[in-house]
Design a protein around this motif. Structure first.
Motif, PDB file in Angstrom:
ATOM      1  N   GLN A   1       7.666 -42.138   5.384  1.00  0.00           N
ATOM      2  CA  GLN A   1       7.065 -41.775   4.102  1.00  0.00           C
ATOM      3  C   GLN A   1       6.353 -40.431   4.186  1.00  0.00           C
ATOM      4  OE1 GLN A   1       7.674 -43.450   1.471  1.00  0.00           O
ATOM      5  NE2 GLN A   1       6.407 -42.300   0.031  1.00  0.00           N
ATOM      6  N   LYS A   2       5.644 -40.201   5.316  1.00  0.00           N
ATOM      7  CA  LYS A   2       4.986 -38.908   5.498  1.00  0.00           C
ATOM      8  C   LYS A   2       6.015 -37.783   5.557  1.00  0.00           C
ATOM      9  CE  LYS A   2       0.847 -40.597   7.875  1.00  0.00           C
ATOM     10  NZ  LYS A   2       0.080 -40.583   9.158  1.00  0.00           N
ATOM     11  N   GLU A   3       7.132 -38.038   6.259  1.00  0.00           N
ATOM     12  CA  GLU A   3       8.176 -37.014   6.356  1.00  0.00           C
ATOM     13  C   GLU A   3       8.785 -36.731   4.976  1.00  0.00           C
ATOM     14  OE1 GLU A   3      10.367 -34.213   8.427  1.00  0.00           O
ATOM     15  OE2 GLU A   3       8.713 -35.468   9.107  1.00  0.00           O
ATOM     16  N   VAL A   4       9.014 -37.825   4.204  1.00  0.00           N
ATOM     17  CA  VAL A   4       9.556 -37.637   2.852  1.00  0.00           C
ATOM     18  C   VAL A   4       8.579 -36.871   1.971  1.00  0.00           C
ATOM     19  CG1 VAL A   4      10.224 -38.879   0.760  1.00  0.00           C
ATOM     20  CG2 VAL A   4      11.064 -39.646   2.973  1.00  0.00           C
ATOM     21  N   LEU A   5       7.289 -37.244   2.057  1.00  0.00           N
ATOM     22  CA  LEU A   5       6.278 -36.527   1.270  1.00  0.00           C
ATOM     23  C   LEU A   5       6.186 -35.060   1.695  1.00  0.00           C
ATOM     24  CD1 LEU A   5       3.429 -39.217   1.140  1.00  0.00           C
ATOM     25  CD2 LEU A   5       4.994 -38.566  -0.697  1.00  0.00           C
ATOM     26  N   LYS A   6       6.296 -34.812   3.016  1.00  0.00           N
ATOM     27  CA  LYS A   6       6.256 -33.436   3.500  1.00  0.00           C
ATOM     28  C   LYS A   6       7.435 -32.634   2.960  1.00  0.00           C
ATOM     29  CE  LYS A   6       6.026 -30.769   7.791  1.00  0.00           C
ATOM     30  NZ  LYS A   6       6.002 -30.844   9.267  1.00  0.00           N
ATOM     31  N   LYS A   7       8.651 -33.257   3.011  1.00  0.00           N
ATOM     32  CA  LYS A   7       9.827 -32.558   2.501  1.00  0.00           C
ATOM     33  C   LYS A   7       9.724 -32.345   0.996  1.00  0.00           C
ATOM     34  CE  LYS A   7      13.050 -34.088   6.069  1.00  0.00           C
ATOM     35  NZ  LYS A   7      14.299 -34.825   6.370  1.00  0.00           N
TER      36      LYS A   7
END
Length: 265
Positions: A171-177
């Motif tokens: 989720q953090k990676e998706v939010l970062k992207k």
């Protein structure tokens, strides 16, 4: 009939009252006793300080006596009272002082009672040990089951925690992207908005400054037109020189003809 002693009567009545009170206390204690646990049972045991006969209870009473005070003084001479009265003796025949069958019965009753009591204790102890072993086995089974359940729950909790951490990382990676994409879109929109009016001005300025040109036009302007102008200038210079020369020749001819005309006149 001799008259009964009032002290003896009072003592007997006191003994009866004590026995009645003791029986009532035992009955009350028995009624208040809770039910026995599983694998156990209630047994009447002797809890008095001294052993008693099981069949016949002998009433005993403690009596104190005070010795003479002068006997506690070792320094004083020992007082021996004078002998008074007559010496007598009593003949005891064989069997009158001690009857084995009669005297041994209380001892046997005590021994048999203690043996029965010890046997009951041992049997109850064995039953209690067997019950304890059963309870221990059941407890061990429950403990093993609980340990297995605890290990399963710990493993499940570990898997849930790892899955949670993995999903949080995703989720953090998706939010970062998404944030990066949003920033890129915002930068692109801002750039397009900024360059929408800048590009025409820049192209116009560069075009006016000659950074953007037509190759043919540039070649004509830089190569052909200067060459043409140079050739035209050369041609005009030659023509001008020819005209000057022709004018000089005409002037000379005219001057000579004028001189010749003047001479002829």
């Amino acid at each position: 009939m001799a008259q009964s002693d009032p002290d003896e009567v009072q003592r007997q009545q006191e003994i009866r009252r004590r026995n009645i009170a003791r029986k009532r206390g035992r009955e009350q204690s028995r009624t208040r006793t809770p039910e026995a646990l599983q694998g156990r049972k209630h047994v009447d045991v002797q809890t008095e300080r001294y052993l008693e006969e099981l069949s016949d209870v002998i009433v005993a009473k403690d009596i104190e006596c005070q010795t003479d005070s002068f006997l506690d003084r070792p320094a004083s001479p020992l007082f021996i009272p004078a002998k008074s009265g007559k010496d007598v003796e009593t003949q005891i025949e064989e069997g009158e002082l001690f009857d084995f069958n009669t005297e041994v019965q209380p001892v046997l009753e005590v021994l048999v009672g203690k043996i029965l009591e010890q046997s009951l204790w041992e049997v109850m102890e064995e039953e209690e040990l067997a019950c304890l072993r059963t309870q221990q086995r059941v407890f061990e089974e429950l403990r093993n089951n609980e340990l297995a359940e605890v290990m399963r729950l710990q493993e499940q909790e570990r898997r849930h925690r790892e899955e949670k951490e993995r999903r949080m990382a995703q989720q953090k990676e998706v939010l970062k992207k998404e944030k990066e994409v949003a920033e890129k879109i915002a930068v692109r929109a801002y750039t397009q908005q900024y360059l929408s009016g800048l590009l025409p001005a820049v192209f116009t300025s560069l075009t006016s400054q000659g950074y953007f040109y037509d190759p043919v036009q540039n070649d004509i302007e830089t190569n052909f037109i200067p060459w043409l102008m140079a050739e035209v200038n050369n041609s005009l210079e030659r023509r001008y020189a020819a005209r000057n020369l022709l004018d000089t020749i005409i002037q000379d001819v005219a001057q000579k003809r004028l001189e010749m005309f003047t001479e002829t006149q």
